[in-house]
Design a protein around this motif. Structure first.
Motif, mmCIF file in Angstrom:
data_model
loop_
_atom_site.group_PDB
_atom_site.id
_atom_site.type_symbol
_atom_site.label_atom_id
_atom_site.label_comp_id
_atom_site.label_asym_id
_atom_site.label_seq_id
_atom_site.Cartn_x
_atom_site.Cartn_y
_atom_site.Cartn_z
ATOM 1 N N GLY A 64 0.824 -1.212 0.000
ATOM 2 C CA GLY A 64 0.000 0.000 0.000
ATOM 3 C C GLY A 64 0.853 1.253 0.000
ATOM 4 O O GLY A 64 0.591 2.206 -0.750
ATOM 5 N N LEU A 65 1.897 1.259 0.831
ATOM 6 C CA LEU A 65 2.798 2.408 0.870
ATOM 7 C C LEU A 65 3.525 2.580 -0.460
ATOM 8 O O LEU A 65 3.673 3.704 -0.966
ATOM 9 C CB LEU A 65 3.818 2.255 1.998
ATOM 10 C CG LEU A 65 3.298 2.504 3.403
ATOM 11 C CD1 LEU A 65 4.325 2.064 4.436
ATOM 12 C CD2 LEU A 65 2.964 3.964 3.585
ATOM 13 N N GLY A 66 3.996 1.488 -1.038
ATOM 14 C CA GLY A 66 4.719 1.553 -2.313
ATOM 15 C C GLY A 66 3.847 2.047 -3.448
ATOM 16 O O GLY A 66 4.273 2.876 -4.265
ATOM 17 N N ILE A 67 2.630 1.567 -3.519
ATOM 18 C CA ILE A 67 1.721 2.005 -4.570
ATOM 19 C C ILE A 67 1.377 3.479 -4.385
ATOM 20 O O ILE A 67 1.357 4.251 -5.347
ATOM 21 C CB ILE A 67 0.454 1.118 -4.591
ATOM 22 C CG1 ILE A 67 0.818 -0.281 -5.078
ATOM 23 C CG2 ILE A 67 -0.630 1.723 -5.475
ATOM 24 C CD1 ILE A 67 -0.277 -1.309 -4.909
ATOM 25 N N GLY A 68 1.121 3.874 -3.147
ATOM 26 C CA GLY A 68 0.838 5.288 -2.884
ATOM 27 C C GLY A 68 2.015 6.173 -3.243
ATOM 28 O O GLY A 68 1.854 7.235 -3.859
ATOM 29 N N PHE A 69 3.242 5.751 -2.885
ATOM 30 C CA PHE A 69 4.433 6.521 -3.231
ATOM 31 C C PHE A 69 4.592 6.633 -4.744
ATOM 32 O O PHE A 69 4.851 7.712 -5.277
ATOM 33 C CB PHE A 69 5.682 5.873 -2.619
ATOM 34 C CG PHE A 69 6.961 6.503 -3.073
ATOM 35 C CD1 PHE A 69 7.385 7.701 -2.523
ATOM 36 C CD2 PHE A 69 7.730 5.911 -4.070
ATOM 37 C CE1 PHE A 69 8.568 8.293 -2.948
ATOM 38 C CE2 PHE A 69 8.899 6.493 -4.500
ATOM 39 C CZ PHE A 69 9.323 7.692 -3.934
ATOM 40 N N GLY A 70 4.428 5.507 -5.418
ATOM 41 C CA GLY A 70 4.589 5.518 -6.885
ATOM 42 C C GLY A 70 3.580 6.408 -7.573
ATOM 43 O O GLY A 70 3.918 7.179 -8.482
ATOM 44 N N MET A 71 2.323 6.323 -7.168
ATOM 45 C CA MET A 71 1.288 7.166 -7.775
ATOM 46 C C MET A 71 1.547 8.641 -7.477
ATOM 47 O O MET A 71 1.443 9.496 -8.374
ATOM 48 C CB MET A 71 -0.098 6.746 -7.270
ATOM 49 C CG MET A 71 -0.564 5.422 -7.814
ATOM 50 S SD MET A 71 -2.151 4.890 -7.129
ATOM 51 C CE MET A 71 -3.231 6.167 -7.718
ATOM 52 N N GLY A 72 1.886 8.949 -6.230
ATOM 53 C CA GLY A 72 2.150 10.343 -5.865
ATOM 54 C C GLY A 72 3.355 10.903 -6.580
ATOM 55 O O GLY A 72 3.330 12.036 -7.092
ATOM 56 N N TYR A 73 4.420 10.121 -6.665
ATOM 57 C CA TYR A 73 5.635 10.567 -7.348
ATOM 58 C C TYR A 73 5.360 10.805 -8.827
ATOM 59 O O TYR A 73 5.797 11.808 -9.409
ATOM 60 C CB TYR A 73 6.739 9.526 -7.160
ATOM 61 C CG TYR A 73 8.057 9.940 -7.736
ATOM 62 C CD1 TYR A 73 8.886 10.832 -7.053
ATOM 63 C CD2 TYR A 73 8.493 9.443 -8.965
ATOM 64 C CE1 TYR A 73 10.107 11.219 -7.574
ATOM 65 C CE2 TYR A 73 9.707 9.822 -9.499
ATOM 66 C CZ TYR A 73 10.512 10.712 -8.805
ATOM 67 O OH TYR A 73 11.719 11.084 -9.320
ATOM 68 N N GLY A 74 4.622 9.877 -9.449
ATOM 69 C CA GLY A 74 4.282 10.021 -10.870
ATOM 70 C C GLY A 74 3.408 11.242 -11.128
ATOM 71 O O GLY A 74 3.640 11.998 -12.076
ATOM 72 N N LEU A 75 2.423 11.442 -10.281
ATOM 73 C CA LEU A 75 1.547 12.617 -10.468
ATOM 74 C C LEU A 75 2.299 13.916 -10.200
ATOM 75 O O LEU A 75 2.054 14.925 -10.871
ATOM 76 C CB LEU A 75 0.314 12.488 -9.573
ATOM 77 C CG LEU A 75 -0.693 11.408 -9.991
ATOM 78 C CD1 LEU A 75 -1.796 11.283 -8.948
ATOM 79 C CD2 LEU A 75 -1.285 11.719 -11.358
ATOM 80 N N ASP A 76 3.202 13.882 -9.225
ATOM 81 C CA ASP A 76 4.031 15.074 -8.975
ATOM 82 C C ASP A 76 4.892 15.390 -10.191
ATOM 83 O O ASP A 76 5.067 16.560 -10.545
ATOM 84 C CB ASP A 76 4.926 14.873 -7.756
ATOM 85 C CG ASP A 76 4.234 15.215 -6.455
ATOM 86 O OD1 ASP A 76 3.272 16.002 -6.495
ATOM 87 O OD2 ASP A 76 4.654 14.693 -5.407
ATOM 88 N N ALA A 77 5.430 14.374 -10.837
ATOM 89 C CA ALA A 77 6.255 14.595 -12.025
ATOM 90 C C ALA A 77 5.422 15.162 -13.172
ATOM 91 O O ALA A 77 5.882 16.034 -13.913
ATOM 92 C CB ALA A 77 6.920 13.290 -12.447
ATOM 93 N N VAL A 78 4.180 14.697 -13.303
ATOM 94 C CA VAL A 78 3.310 15.182 -14.385
ATOM 95 C C VAL A 78 2.845 16.606 -14.118
ATOM 96 O O VAL A 78 2.881 17.465 -15.011
ATOM 97 C CB VAL A 78 2.100 14.236 -14.560
ATOM 98 C CG1 VAL A 78 1.056 14.831 -15.482
ATOM 99 C CG2 VAL A 78 2.546 12.881 -15.069
ATOM 100 N N PHE A 79 2.402 16.885 -12.908
ATOM 101 C CA PHE A 79 1.807 18.186 -12.597
ATOM 102 C C PHE A 79 2.800 19.188 -12.013
ATOM 103 O O PHE A 79 2.463 20.363 -11.854
ATOM 104 C CB PHE A 79 0.626 18.024 -11.629
ATOM 105 C CG PHE A 79 -0.506 17.233 -12.211
ATOM 106 C CD1 PHE A 79 -1.121 17.625 -13.394
ATOM 107 C CD2 PHE A 79 -0.962 16.088 -11.580
ATOM 108 C CE1 PHE A 79 -2.167 16.891 -13.929
ATOM 109 C CE2 PHE A 79 -2.008 15.360 -12.105
ATOM 110 C CZ PHE A 79 -2.615 15.756 -13.288
ATOM 111 N N GLY A 80 3.994 18.755 -11.656
ATOM 112 C CA GLY A 80 4.993 19.660 -11.096
ATOM 113 C C GLY A 80 4.645 20.171 -9.715
ATOM 114 O O GLY A 80 4.975 21.304 -9.363
ATOM 115 N N THR A 81 3.991 19.362 -8.904
ATOM 116 C CA THR A 81 3.555 19.778 -7.568
ATOM 117 C C THR A 81 4.415 19.175 -6.474
ATOM 118 O O THR A 81 3.971 19.067 -5.335
ATOM 119 C CB THR A 81 2.092 19.358 -7.337
ATOM 120 O OG1 THR A 81 1.996 17.946 -7.526
ATOM 121 C CG2 THR A 81 1.160 20.074 -8.275
#
Length: 111
Positions: free
Chosen positions: A50-67
């Motif tokens: 759960g932590l790994g999936i959350g980290f991966g999704m958050g990191y990917g979205l941060d890279a896309v949106f620059g947040t």
């Protein structure tokens, strides 16, 4: 010497005693597929996943949106919550199986 009638009655009694003994004989213990160590590892893996999936999704979205790092932090907490929820569901499943086993043992007490 015994009568043939007595012999037949003794054989019938012996068969009834054997049937009752077989019915109340203790059942052999089968290996438990969910030993405590396996259950603990399963719960740890569920939490880490759960932590790994959350980290991966958050990191990917941060890279896309620059947040960076806000979405990663939010999704790590969401992943943690999902992991804990999955762990609790696993614990309930194991507990309900154990309660069913105990109820079955109480319904058929050993003598």
């Amino acid at each position: 010497m015994t009568d043939p009638d007595d012999k037949a009655r003794l054989d019938a009694l012996s068969a009834r005693i054997d049937a009752v003994k077989e019915e109340h004989a203790p059942k052999p213990r089968t290996p438990d597929h969910h030993s405590q160590a396996q259950l603990a590892w399963r719960m740890v893996i569920e939490l880490v996943a759960g932590l790994g999936i959350g980290f991966g999704m958050g990191y990917g979205l941060d890279a896309v949106f620059g947040t960076s790092p806000w979405l990663m932090i939010i999704f790590i907490f969401l992943g943690f919550a999902a992991g804990v929820k999955t762990m609790m569901r696993s614990a309930e499943e194991v507990q309900s199986k154990r309660m069913a086993e105990l109820a079955e043992e109480n319904d058929h007490p050993q003598r």
